[in-house]
Design a protein around this motif. Sequence first.
Motif, PDB file in Angstrom:
ATOM      1  N   ASN A 181       0.806  -1.223   0.000  1.00  0.00           N
ATOM      2  CA  ASN A 181       0.000   0.000   0.000  1.00  0.00           C
ATOM      3  C   ASN A 181       0.841   1.277   0.000  1.00  0.00           C
ATOM      4  O   ASN A 181       0.451   2.285  -0.580  1.00  0.00           O
ATOM      5  N   LYS A 182       1.998   1.231   0.645  1.00  0.00           N
ATOM      6  CA  LYS A 182       2.839   2.427   0.678  1.00  0.00           C
ATOM      7  C   LYS A 182       3.314   2.802  -0.717  1.00  0.00           C
ATOM      8  O   LYS A 182       3.333   3.973  -1.104  1.00  0.00           O
ATOM      9  N   ASP A 183       3.689   1.782  -1.502  1.00  0.00           N
ATOM     10  CA  ASP A 183       4.110   2.034  -2.875  1.00  0.00           C
ATOM     11  C   ASP A 183       2.925   2.460  -3.745  1.00  0.00           C
ATOM     12  O   ASP A 183       3.054   3.317  -4.622  1.00  0.00           O
ATOM     13  N   LYS A 184       1.774   1.856  -3.487  1.00  0.00           N
ATOM     14  CA  LYS A 184       0.578   2.237  -4.242  1.00  0.00           C
ATOM     15  C   LYS A 184       0.165   3.675  -3.919  1.00  0.00           C
ATOM     16  O   LYS A 184      -0.380   4.376  -4.771  1.00  0.00           O
ATOM     17  N   ASP A 185       0.430   4.114  -2.681  1.00  0.00           N
ATOM     18  CA  ASP A 185       0.173   5.513  -2.332  1.00  0.00           C
ATOM     19  C   ASP A 185       0.995   6.454  -3.210  1.00  0.00           C
ATOM     20  O   ASP A 185       0.512   7.500  -3.652  1.00  0.00           O
TER      21      ASP A 185
END
Length: 207
Positions: A181-185
């Motif tokens: 999720n951090k990368d998708k953010d």
Amino acid sequence: MGKTVRDVLVRTLENLGKKSFKRFKNKLNDWEFKEGYSQIPYGKLEEADEEDVAKFIINYYKEPYGIEVTLGVLEAIDERQAAENLRTALKTVSGCVSHEPAKREDQGAAAGGEQQTGDEKHFVDKHRTDLIQRVTLVAPILDDLLQDGLLPCEAYDTVRSINTNQEKMRALYDHVKSWGNKDKDKFLQSLIRHNPPLIRDLEEAKA
């Protein structure tokens, strides 16, 4: 010409030694892959040398998932120093920062900066179809992802070479599915920066 990911993988496998290299191939054959990926047939792996195995990993799993698989297999056979050396070497491949899969503790914010819980999908997963069909400025997004280390050089060049925006986005999502999720953010922030009307439209539809 600088080193490629394949060059670094070959060197890593060569440094394992004969016994550990055999264990690596055995574990790779038993690895549980993500949906959409298949095992390399053991008939190919059994007699393959280090260069062949590196080639199979890149051909079967592309980047960055091939890197993620390699690191996982190395750690599973207790070759943690080799995994750490690979991480270090990848940081200088063709001047790019290697993609490091997000760890569980990095799973976090969703579309509007809200925390996700349970099985709630990330914004970029929930709106995958719309984003593939409607994003019009793909090139600057790819530039952002390259800068952030989410796309290796080879993947960046491959996606950039595709003709249509829809096909570029579809190819990009082959990499997005392995991100946390951090990368998708970071991906979402780039989408907001370069395609704000579309993201606002999707946010309003969600509400």
